[in-house]
Write a protein that holds these residues in place. Structure first.
Motif, mmCIF file in Angstrom:
data_model
loop_
_atom_site.group_PDB
_atom_site.id
_atom_site.type_symbol
_atom_site.label_atom_id
_atom_site.label_comp_id
_atom_site.label_asym_id
_atom_site.label_seq_id
_atom_site.Cartn_x
_atom_site.Cartn_y
_atom_site.Cartn_z
ATOM 1 N N GLY A 184 4.233 20.810 5.036
ATOM 2 C CA GLY A 184 3.114 21.284 4.242
ATOM 3 C C GLY A 184 2.072 21.984 5.075
ATOM 4 O O GLY A 184 1.523 23.022 4.674
ATOM 5 N N ARG A 187 2.944 25.432 5.980
ATOM 6 C CA ARG A 187 2.831 26.364 4.859
ATOM 7 C C ARG A 187 1.391 26.614 4.436
ATOM 8 O O ARG A 187 0.986 27.742 4.192
ATOM 9 C CB ARG A 187 3.613 25.836 3.652
ATOM 10 N N VAL A 205 -3.732 19.058 2.040
ATOM 11 C CA VAL A 205 -2.378 19.553 2.321
ATOM 12 C C VAL A 205 -1.336 18.576 1.777
ATOM 13 O O VAL A 205 -0.341 18.988 1.162
ATOM 14 C CB VAL A 205 -2.179 19.762 3.837
ATOM 15 N N TYR A 206 -1.579 17.271 1.983
ATOM 16 C CA TYR A 206 -0.619 16.266 1.544
ATOM 17 C C TYR A 206 -0.459 16.281 0.023
ATOM 18 O O TYR A 206 0.652 16.205 -0.504
ATOM 19 C CB TYR A 206 -1.082 14.885 2.012
ATOM 20 N N GLN A 208 -1.117 18.809 -1.999
ATOM 21 C CA GLN A 208 -0.518 20.085 -2.415
ATOM 22 C C GLN A 208 0.987 20.113 -2.156
ATOM 23 O O GLN A 208 1.767 20.530 -3.020
ATOM 24 C CB GLN A 208 -1.196 21.246 -1.684
ATOM 25 N N VAL A 209 1.412 19.627 -0.978
ATOM 26 C CA VAL A 209 2.831 19.695 -0.659
ATOM 27 C C VAL A 209 3.631 18.719 -1.529
ATOM 28 O O VAL A 209 4.792 19.000 -1.878
ATOM 29 C CB VAL A 209 3.067 19.415 0.850
ATOM 30 N N GLU A 212 4.219 20.484 -4.752
ATOM 31 C CA GLU A 212 5.238 21.530 -4.579
ATOM 32 C C GLU A 212 6.633 20.915 -4.474
ATOM 33 O O GLU A 212 7.600 21.439 -5.028
ATOM 34 C CB GLU A 212 4.928 22.349 -3.322
ATOM 35 N N VAL A 219 11.105 22.848 -0.536
ATOM 36 C CA VAL A 219 10.028 22.121 0.142
ATOM 37 C C VAL A 219 10.555 20.783 0.652
ATOM 38 O O VAL A 219 10.264 20.369 1.784
ATOM 39 C CB VAL A 219 8.826 21.908 -0.806
ATOM 40 N N ALA A 223 10.823 19.540 4.540
ATOM 41 C CA ALA A 223 10.275 18.262 5.009
ATOM 42 C C ALA A 223 11.318 17.483 5.803
ATOM 43 O O ALA A 223 11.025 16.923 6.867
ATOM 44 C CB ALA A 223 9.788 17.431 3.825
#
Length: 591
Positions: A184, A187, A205-206, A208-209, A212, A219, A223
């Motif tokens: 994340g 990106r 970020v956590y 949002q990812v 996604e 994604v 990861a």
């Protein structure tokens, strides 16, 4: 000194039953103080005597109770013996009760209760307590507070009872969550935001990812790839991981200092990552590690050996799992620290995980696993870090600060003065006042949140968390500070009393009877590893002290009466302070 009175009762029971008095010590209990006053101070359950083989079975329970009570002798200490419903009741000489209790509290105030014969079997040895254990790259939220408070209480209790205690914060600093966060950040992340608002940005970020990843397979693949790079010590991935960890640990240490909690060791999954291969090699050599058709490596946990229950230790891509690293951590700790018992404090969602962990260790032949315990507690409902619905600790502190300022602005001059002088700080130091008030709110959480069973879920509610009234930690602090103030005002008078005759009134006796239970409460707390018994004891003690303070004045009383009452209030203050420290609350002397 409760052991003195138990010993006297045990001697009589031993004489009647023909057994050693030591058999009866743990069977004798102090009668709880209630609104409906009981004349008895100690009691013993005849049913428990039967269960322990102290008396012969057979016959009607009540008849047996009456017969045993009739055989007991009265003496200078035990003034009366009677039969209750299935219990034998003992009424003590109140002058001797006051003299013995207050004598010990004056001579050894810091160890009152903890040296009781009831607790001898718990003393000595080394205890390792793993607690708090938040994940790095995430802000400390209200859910972490439960593990922190409970674990700190357990560590404090074990230390008070004579254990050598090792406090470990086992950070979640490895695993697929970092694969997700790393992917994340590559990106959506910004090094500039990471410098200015590190944890806020990592949390963004956590969240949002995760969103996604729920709808985009690529994604999730990214990861997995990032975590594979971590497992293979790829420089760029490791550098990013180290940056995340350093930022988070610095922030956590600041929060722990604010809460008055310390750790002897900051560890983490990453520390044991390189030890997992040794674990797998041992399991393989013992014939315990099996490979499934999917390519995963598992340990069979089923009793029949039919793989109906198993734990996965290696994914199909060769990466380790949380439980693999936990096995390695347990083995490493045993070798490094030589603990006698190890206690894990986490929420109840990890119950199955620890059952599997202990099973694996036992299967490997480590008998010390029998002394490993998982203390589970209920979840804090209404928070989900993956969707961003989370209440952070700093948000609660800021809300408490805001409410304190608002109270001060809206209060009358008299009320405002009280609010400020409630705190042990300079009246003009408004910021310190607010910070201290915030800490008091969390002291409140210790006492209100943990009055019931730990397994109960806790619904986060702003009004409940920030409530300052009722049976809260603020009330404990106020009671302690009030007693300190009383003792300061009469500092020129001695607090040791040779004449305890003024302390046979009902208020004084209620306090003394309650103090008689302290060692039992510590034993209950140690056996169940739950703070509720101690919380309730201290709340009751505070209420009894408040009533005694109102009805038993020192000022204006004769010298002998004043001296005896000061001795009693000094004893209450000592026990209250000792119990608060075990809960993790630092007593204040001025409010």
């Amino acid at each position: 000194m409760a052991c003195f009175f138990r010993r006297r009762v045990a001697l009589q029971l031993a004489e009647v039953c023909g057994l050693s008095e030591d058999v009866f010590i743990p069977l004798i209990s102090a009668v709880p103080v209630s609104k409906k006053q009981s004349a008895a101070d100690l009691c013993v359950s005849v049913k428990r005597l039967l269960q322990n083989g102290a008396v012969a079975a057979g016959g009607d329970l009540q008849s047996k109770t009456q017969a045993l009570a009739n055989q007991m002798k009265r003496d200078a200490v035990v003034e009366e013996v009677s039969a209750g419903r299935g219990v034998i009741l003992f009424r003590l000489n109140k002058l001797i009760l006051a003299q013995k209790l207050l004598e010990q509290l004056r001579s050894e105030p810091d160890v009152f209760g903890v040296k009781s014969e009831l607790l001898h079997h718990l003393q000595g040895g080394r205890t390792l307590v793993e607690f708090s254990s938040p994940n790095i790259a995430k802000k400390f939220h209200a859910g972490h507070l439960r593990s922190t408070i409970i674990g700190n209480f357990i560590a404090n209790l074990k230390k008070a009872l004579g254990k050598e205690v090792i406090r470990v914060n086992y950070l979640g600093d490895w695993g697929m969550q970092f694969g997700l966060l790393g992917a994340g950040f590559e990106r959506f992340g910004s090094q500039e935001k990471l410098r200015t608002q590190p944890l806020e940005h990592l949390f963004e970020v956590y969240v949002q990812v995760n969103r996604e990843a729920e709808r985009d397979e690529s994604v999730r693949s990214a990861a997995a790839e990032f975590f594979r790079r971590l497992e293979q010590n790829e420089d760029q991935a490791l550098a990013l991981w180290r940056q995340f960890r350093e930022i988070t640990v610095d922030e956590y240490k600041r929060i722990y200092q604010r809460l008055g909690v310390h750790f002897d060791h900051y560890s983490g999954e990453a520390f044991h990552h390189h030890q997992t291969q040794n674990v797998l090699d041992v399991l393989m050599s013992q014939g315990l590690l099996k490979t499934t058709e999917k390519g995963t490596a598992v340990v069979d946990l089923s009793e029949a050996g039919d793989m109906s229950s198993y734990a996965t230790l290696v994914r199909s891509d060769g990466t380790s799992l949380y439980i693999t690293r936990d096995v390695a951590a347990a083995l490493d700790r045993k070798q490094r620290f030589g603990f006698d018992e190890m206690i894990y404090v986490t929420d109840k969602s990890q119950t199955v995980h620890f059952q599997q962990l202990f099973h694996i260790l036992q299967t490997m032949g480590h008998q010390w696993t029998e002394r490993c315990v998982h203390v589970a507690f209920g979840l804090v409902q209404g928070m989900s870090t993956r969707r961003g619905e989370v209440v952070f600790l700093e948000d609660v502190l800021e809300e408490a600060r805001s409410r304190m300022l608002n109270n001060m602005r809206q209060s009358s001059s008299e009320r405002k003065y009280f609010l400020i002088t409630l705190l042990p700080v300079d009246i003009g130091d408004v910021q310190t006042v607010i910070v201290f008030y915030s800490v008091l709110m969390f002291i409140k959480c210790v006492c209100q949140d943990f009055r019931g069973p730990l397994m109960s879920d806790y619904k986060f509610d702003w009004d409940k968390v920030l409530q300052a009234h009722g049976d809260t930690g603020v009330f404990l602090q106020y009671t302690h500070a009030r007693l300190c103030s009383l003792l300061r005002r009469h500092a020129s008078e001695t607090h040791s009393c040779c004449d305890v005759s003024p302390l046979v009134d009902s208020r004084s006796v209620s306090v003394l009877q309650h103090l008689l239970r302290y060692d039992e409460v510590l034993l209950q707390s140690a056996n169940e590893l739950q703070p509720r018994h101690l919380v309730i004891f201290l709340m009751t003690l505070s209420h009894l002290a408040a009533s005694a303070h109102r009805e038993l004045p020192v000022k204006g009383s004769s010298a002998a009466v004043a001296q005896a009452r000061l001795c009693l209030f000094s004893a209450v203050r000592s026990v209250l302070a000792n119990g608060m420290r075990i809960l993790g609350i630092t007593p204040v002397e001025k409010m």
